[in-house]
Scaffold this active site. Sequence first.
Site, short mmCIF file in Angstrom:
data_model
loop_
_atom_site.label_atom_id
_atom_site.label_comp_id
_atom_site.label_asym_id
_atom_site.label_seq_id
_atom_site.Cartn_x
_atom_site.Cartn_y
_atom_site.Cartn_z
N SER A 191 0.85 -1.29 -0.10
CA SER A 191 -0.06 0.08 -0.05
C SER A 191 0.83 1.19 -0.17
O SER A 191 1.67 1.51 -1.08
CB SER A 191 -1.04 -0.05 1.05
OG SER A 191 -2.09 0.91 0.86
N HIS A 192 0.89 2.18 1.12
CA HIS A 192 1.35 3.33 0.93
C HIS A 192 2.70 3.18 1.59
O HIS A 192 3.51 4.31 1.45
CB HIS A 192 0.73 4.41 2.02
CG HIS A 192 0.54 3.73 3.52
ND1 HIS A 192 -0.11 2.88 3.77
CD2 HIS A 192 1.30 4.05 4.55
CE1 HIS A 192 -0.04 2.61 5.01
NE2 HIS A 192 0.98 3.32 5.71
N ASP A 356 -2.65 6.56 -3.40
CA ASP A 356 -1.52 5.87 -2.78
C ASP A 356 -1.18 4.68 -3.51
O ASP A 356 -1.55 4.59 -4.75
CB ASP A 356 -1.83 5.15 -1.31
CG ASP A 356 -2.64 4.29 -1.38
OD1 ASP A 356 -3.73 4.08 -2.38
OD2 ASP A 356 -2.55 3.27 -0.34
N ASP A 358 -1.37 1.15 -3.82
CA ASP A 358 -2.62 0.25 -4.26
C ASP A 358 -3.83 1.26 -4.69
O ASP A 358 -4.90 0.31 -4.89
CB ASP A 358 -2.80 -0.60 -3.17
CG ASP A 358 -3.07 -0.46 -1.99
OD1 ASP A 358 -2.96 0.86 -1.74
OD2 ASP A 358 -3.78 -1.12 -1.45
N ASP A 360 -6.11 2.65 -2.95
CA ASP A 360 -7.32 2.83 -2.18
C ASP A 360 -7.43 4.11 -1.36
O ASP A 360 -8.37 4.23 -0.72
CB ASP A 360 -7.35 1.42 -1.20
CG ASP A 360 -6.25 1.30 -0.57
OD1 ASP A 360 -5.39 1.95 -0.34
OD2 ASP A 360 -6.42 0.19 0.21
N ARG A 361 -6.51 4.92 -1.46
CA ARG A 361 -6.33 6.01 -0.50
C ARG A 361 -6.55 7.21 -1.53
O ARG A 361 -6.41 7.27 -2.66
CB ARG A 361 -5.32 5.97 0.22
CG ARG A 361 -4.93 5.20 1.43
CD ARG A 361 -3.68 5.56 2.26
NE ARG A 361 -3.65 4.61 3.24
CZ ARG A 361 -3.01 4.82 4.27
NH1 ARG A 361 -2.39 5.82 4.77
NH2 ARG A 361 -2.75 3.91 5.19
N SER A 445 -7.37 8.12 7.66
CA SER A 445 -5.89 7.83 7.09
C SER A 445 -6.28 8.05 5.43
O SER A 445 -5.46 7.30 4.90
CB SER A 445 -5.63 6.47 7.45
OG SER A 445 -6.53 5.63 7.23
N LYS A 456 -11.68 0.59 0.35
CA LYS A 456 -11.63 2.08 0.17
C LYS A 456 -11.20 2.17 -1.33
O LYS A 456 -10.51 1.35 -1.90
CB LYS A 456 -10.92 2.71 1.00
CG LYS A 456 -9.41 1.93 1.39
CD LYS A 456 -8.86 2.67 2.60
CE LYS A 456 -7.25 2.75 2.59
NZ LYS A 456 -6.87 1.58 3.62
#
Length: 633
Positions: A191-192, A356, A358, A360-361, A445, A456
């Site tokens: 992820s991030h 981010d 992947d 999702d953010r 977040s 998300k």
Amino acid sequence: MASCCNSLRLEGLFSSAFRSSKRPSNPIPTPSSSSSFSHLSTHDFPLKNNSFSVSHSRSFTIKASSSSTTIAEPEGIKITSVPTKPIEGQKTGTSGLRKKVKVFMQENYLSNWIQSLFNSLPPEDYKNGVLVLGGDGRYFNREASQIIIKIAAGNGVGKILVGRDGIMSTPAVSAVIRKRKANGGFIMSASHNPGGPEYDWGIKFNYNSGQPAPESITDKIYGNTLSISEIKMAEIPDIDLSRTGVTKYGNFTVEVIDPVSDYLELMESVFDFQLIKSLLTRSDFRFAFDAMHAVTGAYAKPIFVDKLGACLDSISNGVPLEDFGHGHPDPNLTYAKDLVNTMYSENGPDFGAASDGDGDRNMILGKKFFVTPSDSVAIIAANAQEAIPYFQGGPKGLARSMPTSGALDRVAEKLGLTFFEVPTGWKFFGNLMDAGKLSICGEESFGTGSDHILEKDGIWAVLAWLSIIAYRNKDKKPGEKLVSVSDVVKQHWETYGRNFFSRYDYEECASEGANKIIEYLRDLASKSKAGEKYGNYVLQFADDFSYTDPVDGSVVSKQGVRFVFTDGSRIIFRLSGTGSAGATVRVYIEQFEPDASKHDMDAQVALKPLIDLALAVSKLKDFTGREKPTVIT
Ligand code: VG1
Ligand code: CO
């Protein structure tokens, strides 16, 4: 060509779309012209070592020891039993298993975890079933894809759908699982967290409605990693993931799919694309999206440019790279600095967003204006029904993670909607959505989403915001002043009041000091009593948050120590569950302000007394030796 393009040449700090990368080797191409090859036999399968396949000699994580035995040959696939031993520490955190790449490269490390996952699922959930495989394009994904495919085949999976080049965002994996009625899917991403040989790798598993695996599954996987003795591997060649198409080996099928099309189709069913297009093609509206050289680089052009008419120049860092161009693919004020500088520059764009690793953010910015994620979800919820066709009938219920500010609570109250407060991590929203109790939810977040999928969704959040801005401006003639991002947020505060919010992160602290802080605070909370004075604040209650899932009754505890004061202010402390080294202490600070004349204050100024109190109460400096946080949101 949209007229906006003439005025949209962003100068200075803003890096242009598809610029030559800081690290040009091995860029992963964005979806474009891909030829399809169907039904190739094993013989005509391209075995050459192209850039996305892995030579057998590099398949170092599988220990093909001489004691391997053939356990089956179903219709031409040879399945080998590879002996292995348990490896310590394979417990998943807030979202999947994350470690340094070097750890994952250790012999059998990844294979043990994948095999343990199959050992944890009921066979009917994968035998002859369909699984999805995607990732964010980070370093080690290519090798990992081949390993996962072989173990899936070795365990009797019928079909695996893989994103071209191993690319598929987390929300897109969730969408594909749901659309294709797959049994689940793997996401190769930390992820991030940063990527590259010296940095992080990660793996997440999503279940059959596309939701992150619940703790009941991840606990089982961990248990099985402690007793594993064999890995079931199919002896099939490495798969060429660079072209879409179907390849069969006996009863096992690999289908390489376009990572964007199913997801794009879903977005078109959720939003009014014509409405968004009417905004993005205005000459008096400028849009900027920073893909941070992460997975949304593959989605930004097909969606924002090709479908919605934004200019190519509005996309920056739009090519996914294995090390994110030496960046930290975390869309916040610290790590998405280039975009922040652009948005705060003189004559900057009207709308800015980033996503981010992947996908999702999301981070949403207006001209010289930052939308805090806790406000973002509340504003989306308040405007969803009028601006987003998917919510035409009104949202069903709203939810936030515990440390997220109470802005959403106020919207739920006003709209008369059911409301839930869950622990940190998206997996807790899934059950509520599956049970039809929840439509829109978010985390502080930079995670926002809805029940269109069970993850998300960064691009969804950007489209939601563009829909709101487009809806507010749909009758504005060229030259008329547009309703801006900051106008929308300020109007929201006027109606609901403002929940000032900030998060302080102390990254890579020594684990010992970090654990001690939490133990100390847990103890303090358990001894505290309502009515006690903390500076100018009066305690309402203090506890370590625990949650009982209203759908399946499962209970999780120790989810964050919180001190809640009588005026609604809160200070919350927890340790991160996504890091790969040391410990990260997170401190969340929130204070409600009903008085509109104070809404324009800077959050850091408004929260200063409460922040000082949080640092003093926790003795943070003493325990961690840190004077300052590494990231302030
Ligand atoms: C962090 C965030 C949490 C989020 C999680 C996964 O977890 O705080 O809200 O769900 O990352 O997001 P933690 O345990 O480090 O605080 V992602 O985009 O990294 O999958
Ligand atoms: Co993410």
